[in-house]
Design a protein around this motif. Sequence first.
Motif, mmCIF file in Angstrom:
data_model
loop_
_atom_site.group_PDB
_atom_site.id
_atom_site.type_symbol
_atom_site.label_atom_id
_atom_site.label_comp_id
_atom_site.label_asym_id
_atom_site.label_seq_id
_atom_site.Cartn_x
_atom_site.Cartn_y
_atom_site.Cartn_z
ATOM 1 N N MET A 56 0.506 -1.083 0.173
ATOM 2 C CA MET A 56 0.317 0.248 0.017
ATOM 3 C C MET A 56 0.842 1.078 -0.244
ATOM 4 O O MET A 56 1.561 1.088 0.210
ATOM 5 C CB MET A 56 -0.748 0.163 1.191
ATOM 6 N N LYS A 57 1.395 2.080 -0.847
ATOM 7 C CA LYS A 57 1.757 3.692 -1.222
ATOM 8 C C LYS A 57 1.303 4.545 -0.532
ATOM 9 O O LYS A 57 0.171 4.133 -0.047
ATOM 10 C CB LYS A 57 1.675 3.596 -2.314
ATOM 11 N N LYS A 86 6.758 5.117 -2.104
ATOM 12 C CA LYS A 86 7.339 4.285 -0.543
ATOM 13 C C LYS A 86 6.176 3.760 -0.192
ATOM 14 O O LYS A 86 5.000 4.964 -0.147
ATOM 15 C CB LYS A 86 8.258 4.931 -0.121
ATOM 16 N N THR A 87 6.343 2.908 1.367
ATOM 17 C CA THR A 87 4.885 3.588 2.043
ATOM 18 C C THR A 87 5.533 3.813 3.060
ATOM 19 O O THR A 87 6.657 4.486 3.646
ATOM 20 C CB THR A 87 4.979 1.649 2.465
ATOM 21 N N GLY A 109 6.755 -1.738 10.488
ATOM 22 C CA GLY A 109 5.968 -2.732 9.512
ATOM 23 C C GLY A 109 6.870 -3.566 8.860
ATOM 24 O O GLY A 109 7.920 -4.008 9.941
ATOM 25 N N THR A 110 7.246 -4.632 8.118
ATOM 26 C CA THR A 110 7.586 -5.199 7.690
ATOM 27 C C THR A 110 8.318 -4.838 5.818
ATOM 28 O O THR A 110 7.556 -5.533 5.280
ATOM 29 C CB THR A 110 7.323 -6.400 7.481
ATOM 30 N N VAL A 111 9.378 -3.890 6.196
ATOM 31 C CA VAL A 111 9.752 -3.946 4.425
ATOM 32 C C VAL A 111 10.659 -4.910 3.804
ATOM 33 O O VAL A 111 11.829 -4.907 4.424
ATOM 34 C CB VAL A 111 10.327 -2.614 4.554
ATOM 35 N N ILE A 112 10.262 -5.859 2.981
ATOM 36 C CA ILE A 112 11.366 -7.352 2.899
ATOM 37 C C ILE A 112 12.596 -6.627 2.257
ATOM 38 O O ILE A 112 13.296 -7.225 2.753
ATOM 39 C CB ILE A 112 10.677 -7.844 2.044
ATOM 40 N N ALA A 128 0.075 -1.678 9.563
ATOM 41 C CA ALA A 128 1.626 -1.285 9.460
ATOM 42 C C ALA A 128 2.752 -2.058 8.583
ATOM 43 O O ALA A 128 2.815 -2.000 7.763
ATOM 44 C CB ALA A 128 2.989 -0.713 10.364
ATOM 45 N N ASN A 129 2.016 -3.595 9.438
ATOM 46 C CA ASN A 129 2.276 -4.643 7.835
ATOM 47 C C ASN A 129 1.106 -4.896 7.186
ATOM 48 O O ASN A 129 1.935 -4.934 6.439
ATOM 49 C CB ASN A 129 1.863 -5.835 9.561
ATOM 50 N N TYR A 130 0.093 -3.957 7.474
ATOM 51 C CA TYR A 130 -1.095 -4.521 6.365
ATOM 52 C C TYR A 130 -0.207 -3.028 5.575
ATOM 53 O O TYR A 130 -0.456 -3.569 4.115
ATOM 54 C CB TYR A 130 -2.185 -3.877 7.251
ATOM 55 N N GLU A 131 0.124 -1.989 5.395
ATOM 56 C CA GLU A 131 0.698 -1.479 4.871
ATOM 57 C C GLU A 131 1.857 -1.505 3.738
ATOM 58 O O GLU A 131 2.391 -1.459 2.454
ATOM 59 C CB GLU A 131 1.804 0.297 5.546
#
Length: 292
Positions: A1-2, A45-46, A223-226, A249-252
Amino acid sequence: MKMHDECIPCLVSQVIKTAHLTGAQDRETLYRQVFAYMSTLDFNKTNPEVAGDTYAMLKKHIGNEDPYKDVRDYFNNLILQLLPQIRAKIEAAADPFMAALQYASAANIIDFSPAHSGELVTTENVMELLDQATTLPFVIDQTKQLRADLSHAKTLLYLGDNCGEICLDKLLIELIKQQNPELQIYFGVRGAPVVNDSTEEDAYKVGMNEYATIISNGDISQGTVIEHTSPVFQKIYYNADLVIAKGQANYETLSDRLDQNIYFMLITKCQVIANDIGVPQRSLVCLNHPRK
């Protein structure tokens, strides 16, 4: 999600709020640095990725101290004290698995990131919501599918979110392990303190290691930016049969990915995210994005 343009005031508000919380000196210099960064913002970016960048600026400005350490400790200790009675309520429920999901999802309210969090995150509000947890329906309810996927999985990566909340994650993971004793469970945390998100220290403090292997993602982003996470974390992510991702944040950061079977569990506190999911604010959500 941007990112959305509505995210910008929230990001700036978080910096100002934390600067005041820490009594930061020379705030004008900090704000100029943040505004200069914002002026070149990449909207691909998210929001949690940008929040990690601005939070890193703030931490450097105040000498790399952890502004929310006391907050994390307070809510971890508060919810830990409640675990025996909440565990008893879960065990006595007609459907213990559903009750554990409701408690873990309702606890996602303990979030100091949104600009409006001051209205939501008080001890009284948290306690009131937890008292109501088993009466709160999932507005998007894919829990039946989650239960089935857990029964077939060999490896689960459970991505934690906030302090306090992870105590209820522990009860859910305990139940998942009881029902699926052969399941290998990893519990993912942030690589460094960012707002009140959970770290390795928090996870060990609440005893998460009793039921799961704790793994840092190696990154400061919310969140988790892989792409920013460590090679060890990425290997676990890609090899997991199933991912449960807690919080907004993990959803985003993960909702646009098609490389994993992810269940998003959260309460919608932000109108932008509520609109993206298609539910009202303050909704409990258990939403599956399957691997493509």
